[in-house]
Each structure stands twice: as structure tokens, then as C-alpha cells.
Enzyme design. Structure first.
Site, short mmCIF file in Angstrom:
data_model
loop_
_atom_site.label_atom_id
_atom_site.label_comp_id
_atom_site.label_asym_id
_atom_site.label_seq_id
_atom_site.Cartn_x
_atom_site.Cartn_y
_atom_site.Cartn_z
N PHE A 49 0.82 -1.08 -0.15
CA PHE A 49 -0.23 0.48 -0.04
C PHE A 49 0.56 1.71 -0.06
O PHE A 49 1.86 1.40 0.25
CB PHE A 49 -0.91 -0.13 1.34
N CYS A 50 0.04 2.31 -0.49
CA CYS A 50 1.09 3.84 -0.30
C CYS A 50 -0.27 4.88 -0.27
O CYS A 50 -1.35 5.06 -0.12
CB CYS A 50 1.55 3.57 -1.63
N THR A 51 0.33 6.62 -0.67
CA THR A 51 -0.52 6.96 -0.08
C THR A 51 -2.35 7.19 -1.44
O THR A 51 -3.01 7.02 -0.40
CB THR A 51 -0.11 8.41 -0.21
#
Length: 309
Positions: free
Chosen positions: A182-184
């Protein structure tokens, strides 16, 4: 009766799209003019592999921009996350030409050819609660420091360019497992999952829409997110429901700071914080103190945010 005038809300759009964009250089000037003509501010990156950026403006202006971009034949439907800000969170509008819209620095990684399986925000909890799943936060250490998912691995990278080396060093731990990344907003995971799959690790997943979509859609009482999510604008962070968070930015080193860090004896507004204090010289502090003084003077004169702020 409340007679106070409510502050105007700005709409913030974090967007990206991987596509074949051979004419990206020619799009720069017209796109900058389109945004500036509507009072939109922020940053858009253009490269042969697509578009990426975050911008803010009135609801009408942002709607016009998204429609304009999606009418551009190469872009089609964009991946967009919306949030709100009471004040304009950017100082200016920039459209930049880049070699990559998210820089990982590995040749031949193409999210259009191979990418991890997308997982909707509502299905994410079940995946990362599975003991056979390794959850990897693909963001940088300063972002992770103020919030991440429960049980997530922090690669402790200073930049996304360091991520492939981390994967190589931990490859044996990832093989044979479900790997959930996951990331922003989702864009870094497009390349991160594509890279991991290029190594022959196939059971790879990707939080669709990133943390921003998760915080928008998943109720607080069901959330496995802990802390706040760093964002690259003057809001600094957002929390559940995409409400503006409590984090502030150290104006010396740009590291996000939670309220308890502002109480540290190593914190001095505009000069130092617990993350940079010990690395600063007397000369550094004098320079930062003068810059901070200029910022305060600009604000007192009502001339808007100082360029050094």
C-alpha cells in the site's frame, strides 16, 4: 445565530494514470495555462509513462480539469482521490516534465504490462489480517513515522529509489507468501507490485486507491489504520474521513511532527525538531532563524505565504 462567514473550501484532487504519452512535452504549456487560468495550484508531472500529481482549486475548477484531462485521448479514466481543504494547500502551479511519474529507477518496469491484483478498500482488512500475508508499506520513513497499518513492515527507505534494494534483500521472506502493498494514493504500488512480480513472486496485492481511499471509505470503528496519513501539501496529514490531521511540518527539515514532538526541547519553530536538531550547526540555526523571521514578517504584512515557508 452564527453570523460568522465560513471559510471557502478548496477541492483537492490526487490523480494519476499510466499510459503511453509520447507527446508529453507538448502538453506541458497548455496544461499549465489551463490550470493557472482557473486558479488551480499544485503540481502535475508528465512523462512518457503518464501523468501524476495533486492539485487544488474550487470544486468547479477541479471538475473542469478532470474533464479536460479525461478528454485527452491518451489518459482516459484517471485514478482520482478527492479531499477538501479550508485554505489553499499549495503556493503555486507547476507542470513538470519527468523521466518517470513516480521515480523508482528500474528500467523496464511497466505497470501497463503487469501489476499486482487490486484490492478494494472494503476488502483490505480481511487480506492483511490473514497470517499468511506480509503487509508492506511502500512509502518513505518520514511518511510511515506518523501512521501505518497495524502489523505492516516498514522498509525504512529515504526515497522510493531504495525500495527495489529492500525487496532484493528480503526476497526470501516474501517468496511463498501473499504480499500486500500500500501507499498514499496507489501510484507507488503500481510500480512496486510490478517490480515484485518481475522477480517471480506472483501472489502480490495492491490497495486500490491507496490509504486515502481506505480512510475515506472504511469506518473508524472498523479501521486497521493507526495514526495519520502524510500528504504532500500544506495540510501535512489527513485522518479518517480525510479530515485534516494534527501533524505539523518542521520547516527546517520538512519532517512531519505529531503534537507530542512539538513539546520536545529540540523543537524550535522554523529552526529544528527532534529529527534534525543534532545534525544542525550553529550557522544552520542562524540561517533558519532568519528565514523563519522573514516568513513571520510576510504573514504580518498580509502578503501571503513566504516562498521559504
Amino acid at each position: 445565530m452564527n453570523l460568522s462567514t465560513p471559510q471557502p473550501l478548496f477541492r483537492v484532487a490526487a490523480l494519476y494514470r499510466f499510459c503511453r504519452l509520447e507527446r508529453y512535452e507538448a502538453l506541458r504549456a497548455p496544461l499549465a495555462a489551463f490550470c493557472c487560468g482557473r486558479g488551480i495550484k499544485g503540481t502535475l508531472l508528465l512523462a512518457r509513462e503518464g501523468i501524476n500529481g495533486t492539485v487544488a482549486g474550487t470544486e468547479e475548477a477541479i471538475a473542469e480539469l478532470i474533464a479536460h484531462l479525461e478528454d485527452t485521448s491518451e489518459f482516459g479514466a484517471l485514478e482520482v482521490k478527492y479531499s477538501a481543504a479550508e485554505e489553499m494547500p499549495f503556493h503555486r502551479m507547476k507542470v513538470r516534465l519527468k523521466s518517470e511519474i513516480v521515480t523508482m529507477g528500474v528500467e523496464g518496469i511497466d505497470p501497463l504490462a503487469s501489476v499486482g491484483a487490486y484490492v478494494e478498500a472494503g476488502d483490505w482488512n480481511a487480506l492483511i489480517s490473514d497470517p499468511d500475508t506480509i503487509v508492506v508499506d511502500t512509502r518513505n520513513d518520514y511518511e510511515v513515522s506518523i501512521g501505518t497499518f497495524s502489523g505492516a513492515v516498514d522498509p525504512q527507505t529515504k526515497s522510493f529509489r531504495e525500495f527495489p534494494a529492500w525487496v532484493e534483500n528480503h526476497r526470501s521472506e516474501l517468496e511463498g507468501k501473499k504480499v500486500a502493498m500500500f501507499c498514499t494514493g496507489g501510484i507507488r504500488c503500481e510500480k512496486a507490485t510490478a517490480y515484485v512480480k518481475s522477480l517471480g513472486i506472483d501472489d502480490v496485492f495492491h490497495l486500490k486507491g491507496g490509504i486515502l481511499k481506505y480512510l475515506e471509505e472504511v469506518p473508524t470503528e472498523q479501521s486497521l489504520w493507526q495514526g495519520e496519513c502524510f500528504v504532500f501539501d500544506e495540510r501535512v496529514s489527513v485522518s479518517h474521513g480525510l479530515a485534516v490531521g494534527e501533524a505539523e511540518l518542521c520547516r527546517a527539515c520538512r519532517h512531519p511532527l505529531m503534537p507530542e514532538e512539538l513539546l520536545s526541547p529540540k523543537f524550535e519553530a522554523g529552526i529544528s525538531c527532534p529529527h534534525c536538531h543534532d545534525a544542525r550547526t550553529v550557522e544552520d540555526r542562524a540561517r533558519y532563524a532568519e528565514r523563519h523571521r522573514q516568513v513571520e514578517l510576510a504573514e504580518q504584512r498580509g502578503s501571503g505565504p513566504h516562498i521559504g515557508s
